[in-house]
Write a protein that holds these residues in place. Structure first.
Motif, PDB file in Angstrom:
ATOM      1  N   ASP A 160      46.629  31.798  85.825  1.00  0.00           N
ATOM      2  CA  ASP A 160      47.509  32.898  86.205  1.00  0.00           C
ATOM      3  C   ASP A 160      48.538  33.085  85.101  1.00  0.00           C
ATOM      4  OD1 ASP A 160      46.373  33.560  88.646  1.00  0.00           O
ATOM      5  OD2 ASP A 160      47.532  32.042  89.743  1.00  0.00           O
ATOM      6  N   TYR A 161      48.797  34.328  84.749  1.00  0.00           N
ATOM      7  CA  TYR A 161      49.640  34.610  83.587  1.00  0.00           C
ATOM      8  C   TYR A 161      50.936  35.303  83.990  1.00  0.00           C
ATOM      9  CZ  TYR A 161      45.309  33.554  81.158  1.00  0.00           C
ATOM     10  OH  TYR A 161      44.170  32.933  80.713  1.00  0.00           O
TER      11      TYR A 161
ATOM     12  N   THR B  32      52.450  45.330  80.608  1.00  0.00           N
ATOM     13  CA  THR B  32      52.030  44.755  81.892  1.00  0.00           C
ATOM     14  C   THR B  32      51.649  45.848  82.878  1.00  0.00           C
ATOM     15  OG1 THR B  32      53.567  42.920  81.516  1.00  0.00           O
ATOM     16  CG2 THR B  32      52.725  43.193  83.755  1.00  0.00           C
ATOM     17  N   GLU B  33      52.452  46.914  82.914  1.00  0.00           N
ATOM     18  CA  GLU B  33      52.169  48.022  83.847  1.00  0.00           C
ATOM     19  C   GLU B  33      50.840  48.683  83.526  1.00  0.00           C
ATOM     20  OE1 GLU B  33      51.984  51.975  85.463  1.00  0.00           O
ATOM     21  OE2 GLU B  33      52.231  51.512  83.328  1.00  0.00           O
TER      22      GLU B  33
ATOM     23  N   GLY C 147      48.818  40.177  83.903  1.00  0.00           N
ATOM     24  CA  GLY C 147      49.615  39.234  84.667  1.00  0.00           C
ATOM     25  C   GLY C 147      50.821  39.874  85.303  1.00  0.00           C
ATOM     26  N   ARG C 148      51.845  39.047  85.531  1.00  0.00           N
ATOM     27  CA  ARG C 148      53.052  39.514  86.204  1.00  0.00           C
ATOM     28  C   ARG C 148      54.276  39.202  85.362  1.00  0.00           C
ATOM     29  NH1 ARG C 148      51.874  36.686  91.941  1.00  0.00           N
ATOM     30  NH2 ARG C 148      50.894  35.176  90.526  1.00  0.00           N
ATOM     31  N   LEU C 149      55.383  39.848  85.694  1.00  0.00           N
ATOM     32  CA  LEU C 149      56.639  39.626  84.992  1.00  0.00           C
ATOM     33  C   LEU C 149      57.372  38.458  85.639  1.00  0.00           C
ATOM     34  CD1 LEU C 149      57.932  43.311  84.665  1.00  0.00           C
ATOM     35  CD2 LEU C 149      56.505  42.042  83.063  1.00  0.00           C
ATOM     36  N   LEU C 150      58.008  37.649  84.794  1.00  0.00           N
ATOM     37  CA  LEU C 150      58.803  36.515  85.272  1.00  0.00           C
ATOM     38  C   LEU C 150      60.235  36.708  84.781  1.00  0.00           C
ATOM     39  CD1 LEU C 150      58.927  33.693  86.633  1.00  0.00           C
ATOM     40  CD2 LEU C 150      58.401  32.721  84.380  1.00  0.00           C
TER      41      LEU C 150
ATOM     42  N   ASP D 202      55.540  41.807  90.486  1.00  0.00           N
ATOM     43  CA  ASP D 202      54.159  42.282  90.375  1.00  0.00           C
ATOM     44  C   ASP D 202      54.201  43.795  90.231  1.00  0.00           C
ATOM     45  OD1 ASP D 202      51.485  42.879  90.533  1.00  0.00           O
ATOM     46  OD2 ASP D 202      51.078  41.437  92.131  1.00  0.00           O
ATOM     47  N   LEU D 203      53.634  44.306  89.141  1.00  0.00           N
ATOM     48  CA  LEU D 203      53.672  45.752  88.879  1.00  0.00           C
ATOM     49  C   LEU D 203      52.465  46.499  89.419  1.00  0.00           C
ATOM     50  CD1 LEU D 203      55.134  45.942  85.280  1.00  0.00           C
ATOM     51  CD2 LEU D 203      56.287  46.248  87.455  1.00  0.00           C
TER      52      LEU D 203
END
Length: 535
Positions: free
Chosen positions: A107-108, A127-128, A134-137, A157-158
């Motif tokens: 998972d990224y 990401t979008e 993956g997702r933004l952290l 999560d976008l």
């Protein structure tokens, strides 16, 4: 379980720390390994090794102390200008293209707390668009002194499909924007509604010129103003809405009105004049009936559109004006180009977004909601409520939506009709007798102003015996014949598609037989064309 992998840029300021005191400060990259509920298996750290290799080694060593099982991979990443959007995006995009993603095993996350604001925006876009799968952290420092130095984190999560409320809000805003363009009228004509949907998209995304075509009274001016109001709401046009009917511009005054003049430019020019193009700076200029503009003015307008600069009349210094243009016309500008009355290069500039507004007679299903709109507007302006009684409303709509109603003046005719009936209403109610009087008035008005058609000249009283279907078709055939030099030329144009499917063609004979059905022949066409030309 899948491995947790974070891609992050080194925080060249936030990740700094010296001596034993460094453990008392929040450092975002080191803090990634301090969260008990987020186990970091690997960190891919983007570093400019030529400038920050020492800092990167220190951060990696400290992360190993707080999270010994975390693997750190450093990637030498050089950004000539970390605030240059194009350069940063290209660098990050290239990095991701060369990265080996194993989504079935890992998972990224991309850590958006470090790096410049430009880098954060680029990570968001990548990401979008799913270039980064993956997702933004997002991490944050502790808010209170007694909180853990690890701070907090949030995962974003976008995948917008999961956010129904956001999607619904976006759709609602689109409906409101389209409703604004339609003046709040619940129109029912499917083709018109599709056109408005596209205009809403174009109006909010483009500053290119727009061309609104359609008969007089179809609502071109009102739509242009609504487009301006929509762009104003979106903070896209800080300037004014400037409107002029080009049919009113004549002679030397046309240049001055549009482009301004300097003092002494001509007799009577006692002071400088800005002109409409400069008045529309950072706003919207609506040139209605642009087909009436002279060729010299067209040439000046084209240059102003392309270069945003022009010379006022009598001036020797150019002036600037950055405006958006909407042009309106009830003429066929392509015909005007062919006749030498309109510049082809200007039409090409205007013809990027062209929309034809149908007349009211082509939108009969929209007469009822427009009737309610006009009546409500009259009541609001006059501060008195007026309504139809049931029988009167039904009688007017039966007539208004029938083929008897010509609606030559389109919405202007409808607005004037409502105004007359509302003014004559008894005790706030429009009665059947007032509707009957208004129907008679409209019929007389249309009969008086409508010039005889070519069919009237050719067939006389026999025109009334034609079905509407036959009349519309025959009018188009006669129109082609009137502009053609021979029966064969007219036939080739009228049968251009079907003639390709025939082994042998005799277009002139096909056309001759069609005209004969209505008692017409080519000699009659020629005579009518000659008479029309002499008049």
């Amino acid at each position: 379980m899948k491995k947790q992998v974070v891609i992050s840029m080194l925080g060249t300021q936030l990740d700094q720390g010296f001596g034993s005191a460094r453990w008392e400060h929040w450092r975002p990259t080191v803090a990634l390994g301090m969260h008990e509920d987020f186990l970091l298996d690997r960190l891919d750290l983007l570093v400019d090794e030529r400038r920050y290799a020492k800092l990167a080694r220190g951060v990696s060593e400290d992360l190993a102390q707080v999270s010994p099982d975390t693997q750190v991979r450093r990637h030498d990443t050089y950004l000539p200008d970390p605030w240059d959007f194009e350069g940063v995006y290209a660098t990050l995009h290239d990095f991701l293209r060369g990265y080996e993603f194993l989504p079935d095993e890992e998972d990224y996350y991309v850590h958006i707390t470090t790096g410049t604001h430009v880098a954060q925006i680029c990570w968001f876009l990548l990401t979008e668009s799913r270039i980064f799968p993956g997702r933004l952290l997002q991490t944050s420092p502790p808010r209170k002194k007694d909180e853990s130095v690890a701070g907090s984190y949030a995962i974003i999560d976008l995948d917008l499909s999961r956010y129904d409320r956001i999607a619904q809000r976006f759709q609602q805003q689109q409906l409101e924007d389209r409703n604004l363009l339609k003046s709040g009228i619940a129109t029912r004509n499917a083709a018109f509604n599709r056109m408005i949907e596209q205009i809403e998209v174009v109006a909010t995304r483009s500053k290119a010129p727009m061309l609104l075509m359609g008969p007089t009274g179809a609502g071109k001016s009102q739509l242009a103003r609504r487009i301006f109001e929509l762009k104003k709401l979106k903070h896209q046009l800080p300037g004014r809405f400037v409107e002029v009917n080009c049919a009113t511009l004549r002679g030397d005054g046309a240049m001055s009105t549009l482009f301004g003049h300097t003092r002494g430019a001509y007799t009577g020019a006692t002071s400088d004049r800005a002109g409409l193009l400069r008045s529309a700076h950072h706003g919207l200029l609506f040139l209605d009936e642009i087909g009436e503009l002279g060729l010299d003015e067209q040439a000046m307008l084209l240059r102003a559109l392309e270069e945003k600069r022009f010379l006022p009349v009598g001036g020797d210094k150019e002036v600037d004006s950055d405006f958006q243009l909407i042009a309106g016309t009830n003429r066929d500008l392509h015909d005007a180009v062919g006749a030498g009355r309109f510049r082809e290069d200007l039409l090409a500039r205007l013809n990027l977004w062209t929309y034809r507004l149908p007349g009211l007679a082509e939108r009969r299903e929209d007469i009822e909601p427009n009737l309610e709109f006009e009546l409500e507007r009259w009541s609001r302006e006059q501060h008195q409520r007026v309504t139809f009684n049931r029988e009167a409303r039904r009688a007017f709509l039966d007539f208004a939506t029938s083929t008897q109603a010509r609606w030559n003046g389109n919405f202007r005719d409808l607005g004037a009709s409502v105004m007359r009936m509302a003014t004559l209403a008894t005790a706030g109610r429009i009665q059947v007798d007032q509707v009957d009087d208004e129907i008679g008035r409209l019929q007389r008005q249309w009969r008086d102003v409508e010039p005889p058609s070519v069919l009237d000249d050719l067939l006389g009283g026999d025109v009334a015996q034609l079905d509407r279907f036959d009349r519309v078709q025959l009018e188009e055939v006669v129109r082609v014949c009137m502009r053609s030099t021979s029966l064969s030329q007219a036939g080739r144009e009228l049968f251009a598609v079907s003639r390709q499917q025939r082994a042998t063609t005799n277009d002139a004979d096909r056309l001759r037989k069609y005209l004969a059905r209505f008692g017409l022949d080519w000699e009659a066409m020629k005579a009518a064309r000659t008479t029309s030309g002499n008049s």
